[in-house]
Design a protein around this motif. Structure first.
Motif, mmCIF file in Angstrom:
data_model
loop_
_atom_site.group_PDB
_atom_site.id
_atom_site.type_symbol
_atom_site.label_atom_id
_atom_site.label_comp_id
_atom_site.label_asym_id
_atom_site.label_seq_id
_atom_site.Cartn_x
_atom_site.Cartn_y
_atom_site.Cartn_z
ATOM 1 N N ARG A 1 9.450 3.059 -6.573
ATOM 2 C CA ARG A 1 8.643 1.861 -6.284
ATOM 3 C C ARG A 1 9.485 0.596 -6.440
ATOM 4 O O ARG A 1 9.469 -0.288 -5.580
ATOM 5 C CB ARG A 1 7.450 1.786 -7.228
ATOM 6 N N LEU B 1 2.788 1.615 -3.465
ATOM 7 C CA LEU B 1 1.923 2.059 -4.558
ATOM 8 C C LEU B 1 1.580 3.540 -4.469
ATOM 9 O O LEU B 1 1.178 4.150 -5.467
ATOM 10 C CB LEU B 1 0.643 1.222 -4.584
ATOM 11 N N LYS C 1 0.838 -1.209 0.000
ATOM 12 C CA LYS C 1 0.000 0.000 0.000
ATOM 13 C C LYS C 1 0.871 1.257 0.000
ATOM 14 O O LYS C 1 0.583 2.229 -0.729
ATOM 15 C CB LYS C 1 -0.928 -0.018 1.208
#
Length: 311
Positions: A236, A228, A225
């Motif tokens: 990322r 993202l 979570k």
């Protein structure tokens, strides 16, 4: 009189079967097992040596990795003597006390490894979700406490099992379909009422290893979570890359653990050969693969190993 006869004919030893039907090629199979053990012991020892001698690696992530390597080393050394003695000397007998001690070591170290994997998941969770507070949350005293509690939990949870097994009367059918002693199979050799062991073993497995896995999955949900929500694609990938090694190790450990647990509890018609193979996967594969995974996927570990080899 009956009690006297029961005591008289109760076998004083268990027999470890090894790989039934493959005795003629045991010497060749032993070469594979010996190479696996050497690789496992050498790999985990190298991890410990590099982390201990390099001050740059005295960080929470690597301290937890050293705990994992030490646990894997203990599991390998606790099963090595009986496996190689069967292959090389055809020595299959093991006394009750030695068997109970071995299963205590194997299972307590396995539960300790589950706790260490949970600590490593917490480390990745804090590093990803609270990077600015990372060093203040995971201080060295707190890491030492987490490691000590992981070891104590494994010892305390498993300690009642050999004590309960020691109270039972054992039947003449005392051949174990493994190279070493495991609680589920030793328990089935008893002629006494083993419901306490069954219930306690199931409770310990669910409340410790099952709970650890649940918390690890929850931590990775939170990590995913957070990752993202990062705008940059490169950031990322960098954040996820730090978790790949740990995730691979989790798959290796929990898959082999739960498959073996399900087979013993719910699959009654499993062949001795299949149980032997699964038992060896359970004890050999994680200690063998963990240092390889971290050496390949962790740049700092890989770089220092290459530097040591070059020197």
């Amino acid at each position: 009189m009956s009690a006297v006869n029961d005591t008289k004919f109760q076998p004083a030893v268990f027999f470890l079967s090894g790989i039934l039907g493959q005795e003629k090629i045991h010497i060749w199979i032993s070469i594979l097992f010996f190479l696996i053990y050497v690789t496992s012991i050498l790999g985990n020892s190298v991890i410990l040596f590099i982390i201990k001698t390099d001050r740059n690696l005295h960080e929470p992530m690597y301290i937890f990795l050293s705990m994992l390597a030490a646990t894997d080393l203990g599991i390998s050394l606790s099963t090595l003597p009986t496996i190689l003695s069967i292959f090389w000397f055809n020595s299959r007998e093991i006394s009750h006390d030695a068997c109970f001690a071995q299963l205590f070591l194997v299972h307590s170290l396995t539960f300790t490894e589950s706790s260490v994997l949970l600590c490593m998941a917490f480390d990745r969770f804090v590093a990803t979700c609270y990077p600015l507070r990372y060093t203040s949350i995971l201080t060295h005293p707190r890491i030492a406490t987490m490691g000590l509690l992981s070891l104590l939990r494994g010892v305390v949870l498993i300690f009642p099992l050999p004590i309960l097994l020691k109270q039972y009367r054992y039947c003449q059918a005392n051949v174990l379909s493994h190279f070493y002693c495991l609680h589920p199979e030793v328990m089935m050799m008893a002629c006494s009422d083993i419901r306490v062991n069954i219930i306690y073993g199931f409770f310990v497995t669910v409340s410790s290893v099952g709970l650890d896995l649940l918390l690890i999955l929850l931590s990775y949900v939170m990590i995913l979570k957070t990752v993202l929500s990062i705008a940059s694609h490169a950031e990322r990938l960098k954040a996820l890359n730090t978790c790949i090694s740990h995730f691979c190790v989790i798959l290796l450990f929990y898959m082999s653990f739960f498959v073996l647990s399900v087979i013993y509890r719910f699959v009654k018609s499993s062949s001795p050969l299949f149980l032997t193979v699964m038992g060896n996967i359970y004890s050999l594969v994680p200690p063998l693969m963990n240092p390889i995974v971290y050496s390949v996927k962790t740049k700092s570990i890989r770089t220092r190993i290459i530097r040591v080899l070059v020197k």
